[in-house]
Structures are given as C-alpha cells and as structure tokens.
Motif scaffolding. Structure first.
Motif: not given
Length: 445
Positions: A158-163
């Motif tokens: 998705s490109g979202l920051d895993v944090k």
C-alpha cells in the motif's frame, strides 16, 4: 456515578461485600424488534491477485468487502494491501486523524472514558506517536512475529508506513468500549443440541470505522504453526480494511470469539498491566491456532494478559462448549452457567446460558438481556436473536456476529456508513447470512 450498595462476589465458600461503581445506562424501554429480512448475499468478484480474491456484497455504497488471502503472513498482508490499496490508505489515515482529534479532546476534558488514563499521561508527556510506540515496545516481545510480517506485507503493497499501521493496531489496548455476548446451548436452543453464540460490538459510531467494514478470510500455509505446535487454520476475521487483529470471528475448527471491555470491573479483576500480548492478538491466535475449547482456555490462562475484559470462547464441537472469561493481568476465570459471575439479582443464572450485557457491572443492560434470554429459552435461534434480543437490548451499535455452529452459519450486521440510508445502529439494520463452510472452502486463484 452510581454506587452498587450490595454486590455479593461468591468464590467457593467465601462471600465478599464490595462497593463498586457501575454503568448507569439502559436500553430504551420502547425499543422495537428488528423485522428486516435476513439477506443471503450475492458476492461479486471484483479483483484477484496471486494470493488473494476480493468480493463485494450489498447494493449500498460502500459495499461490504469480502477478502480472501492465502500464503505466508507476509504474502497474505501483501495481497490485502494490493487488492485494497486505496481503501487501506484511506482507512488508516482517517483512523490516525480521528485518534489525534479524540486524544486532544480527552486531554482537554471534553470527552471522557474513551482512553486509559496512563495513555493520556504518556501522550501529554511524549506525544501521540511516541506514546503509541511505547505501547508497541512493551507488547512486542509477547506477540508472534507473524503479526509484524503481515503488517509489513500490507505496508509494502500500500505504501503506508508500517509504523503508522502498527500504532493503529494498538487501539484495542488504549481505548475502552462496551459490548454484549451470550453463549446458549442444549436446553436453550430448539434442537436441544448445539451452540449459538452472540458477539455485539458497541464501540465507535462517529469515526471512520463505519465506512470500511470487512470480512477477511485467512487461508494460511499449512507449515505455519503456533506456540502449541499445531498448524494454522482457516478463519474469518470480522473487522475493517487493513485491520489484522481479532475482536470478532470464527474458525474452521468451529472456534469463535466474543469480547467486552470492562470499564466497570470490581475488585476481583485485580490489576491491569501494559506488559503482555495485546488482546486483539491473543484472540486472533485462538482463531488461528486453537482446535478445542481447552486449547483456548490454556492459551488465555498462560498468557501475559493486559487490560480488563470479558471474553467469550465457543467450541461448536463440544457439549457445553462455551465459556465466559473474566480477563485481566491478575486473573483468568472461566465461567459456565453454573458458576457465572458476578452474582447479583440483575445477573441471574440461566440454564445452559452464559451472558453479559455491556459490561461487568451493568444492571440496566444485563437485566434486559437476561429477560430476553429467559423469554426465549428453548427457542433461541439466530432469527429470534436478531428480531427480539439485540434489538431490544440495543447492543451491537458498531457490528454484530451471531455464530450458529449447528448449521455452520454466521449472521452479520454493520452500522450505517456515511453514504447509506436507514437506521444507524447495526442492531436495527438488515443482517447478512454467511455459509462459513463455503467461505473456508474458497479456491485459491
């Protein structure tokens, strides 16, 4: 707050008199039955990926998503993030914005009882991101690595920051909610055999959750095993897009979960802790790895537990296969219809039934739930539960699952999305009926 003047907590031969705060809400006495027809949904295949299939159901927009994922934890997460990339990004960003807004309001004192006090203290001292990261730090050693692997898959696709995704998955530990449940078997159901289980979620009606309902059906690789050494099983997780923790669901081993936040516990709960496995992860482990009720009981009893909760675990393969669980860092107590607690006039014992209405100490809701379960004792079915139990108790505002183990069916309803019409609360809306055996038998693309 009201005060419970005489609450008898019975444990063996010891009787303890305790003074406790109790929840003060109760259902509307004019609540009406839910007479909406039950929908057997037609599923529309929207997209496929190497390790996933995405269906939608329902004429309303946005439709309910039915997502199937296969493979390793990373592969299942990557399929999730690939097939629902836009929805994952939108949901996670909206949840984070909502969390920030609610935390600020809680610190300012304009909203109450949504977050644990220790979390608000951390936010005041460290900021929201750092407070969430601290919670990740103190729980990660107790959580299986496969959770992070799956979140990394969602993040990479998705490109979202895993944090950011990790922080949002701490929500269950940070917030408080009220819900209801019951398990009813043998003499309580028409066949005199089998198990019927309710999970009603009363949590959040003003945030983005209502716009992203999803059933995720996990088909993990057979070589994935839990701490018990048993292979992972197929299960359905009822939640939201991008959400991998479990609060509602059922597995191919006929194991199902219910959960209630205990905002009004008594002294028998002892202390809470921040150091342990998040409850949404232990519930997921029960669905994913446990084959029997005893497996789930042993898992809960031996876990590093955290916050105050009431859990329900059902096993459709066993006689008397349901237990209510008093759950905290200090205790794990398991209840059937004979030893159910708390002991109070508004929480009477009912043969072959265990139930809780909205909280541990919640006379207004518990009494109405007891009334409806007594009224329909011996006749309890999913249809009656929909028509004249959850609708009258008015529990299940966010979503509801009813597990009919005897017929391998699950009934679900969800709160009104922003673009939908009709009643707001899930308990007043139409229910979908799902054949869970068919969901588990879905063929890999």
């Amino acid at each position: 707050m009201k005060v419970v003047l005489f609450l008898l907590i019975v444990a063996g031969t010891n009787v303890k008199l305790s003074f406790q705060a109790e929840c003060h809400g109760k259902p509307d006495p004019n609540a009406m039955p839910n007479v909406n027809p039950i929908i057997k949904p037609q599923m529309k295949l929207v997209s496929t990926e190497k390790n996933g299939k995405l269906y939608t159901v329902g004429a309303d927009n946005p439709a309910l998503h039915i997502l199937h994922v296969w493979g390793t934890p990373y592969e299942m997460g990557f399929a999730h993030g690939t097939l629902l990339k836009k929805q994952v990004v939108d949901f996670m960003n909206q949840v984070w914005d909502y969390l920030e807004e609610q935390v600020i309001e809680a610190i300012n004192g304009s909203v109450k009882h949504k977050f644990h006090d220790w979390f608000l203290e951390d936010v005041a001292n460290l900021g929201i991101e750092a407070a969430c990261d601290l919670e990740i730090l103190v729980t990660s050693k107790y959580s299986g690595n496969y959770f992070l692997e799956e979140l990394k898959g969602i993040s990479d696709a998705s490109g979202l920051d895993v944090k950011k995704i990790q922080r949002i998955h701490m929500l269950g530990e940070l917030t408080k909610g009220s819900c209801s449940m019951f398990g009813a078997w043998d003499s309580a159901v028409p066949s005199g055999n089998g198990l019927l289980q309710l999970r009603s979620l009363d949590w959040n009606m003003d945030g983005p959750f209502k716009n992203f309902p999803q059933l995720t059906i996990y088909h993990p690789n057979g070589n994935q095993t839990g701490i018990n050494g048993l292979s992972a099983k197929t299960f359905v997780n009822v939640g939201w897009t991008g959400w991998i923790g479990s609060i509602t669901g059922i597995s191919e081993a006929k194991i199902a979960i219910s959960e209630i936040g205990a905002s009004y516990p008594d002294d028998s709960f002892g202390k809470e802790s921040r150091f342990g496995i998040p409850f949404t992860y232990i519930l997921r482990d029960i669905l994913q790895f446990d084959y029997t009720l005893d497996d789930a009981i042993n898992r809960i009893a031996n876990a590093h537990r955290t916050c105050d909760l009431i859990l329900g675990v059902g096993d459709g393969k066993e006689k008397r296969g349901f237990r209510g669980v008093q759950y905290s860092a200090s205790v794990a107590n398991f209840f059937d219809d004979q030893n159910m607690r708390p002991v109070a006039p508004w929480h009477p014992k009912i043969t072959d039934v265990v139930y809780y209405g909205m909280d541990w100490l919640c006379p207004g809701y518990a009494q109405v739930l007891a009334n409806q379960l007594t009224k329909y004792h011996g006749k309890l079915t999913p249809e009656l539960t929909i028509m004249d139990v959850v609708s009258i108790v008015q529990s299940g505002s966010t979503h509801i699952a009813i597990y009919d183990f005897e017929h391998e069916m699950m009934y679900n309803s969800f709160s009104k999305a922003d673009v939908q019409t009709g009643p707001v609360a899930a308990y007043d809306r139409a229910f979908f009926q799902f054949d869970v055996a068919a969901l588990f038998a879905e063929k890999r693309p």
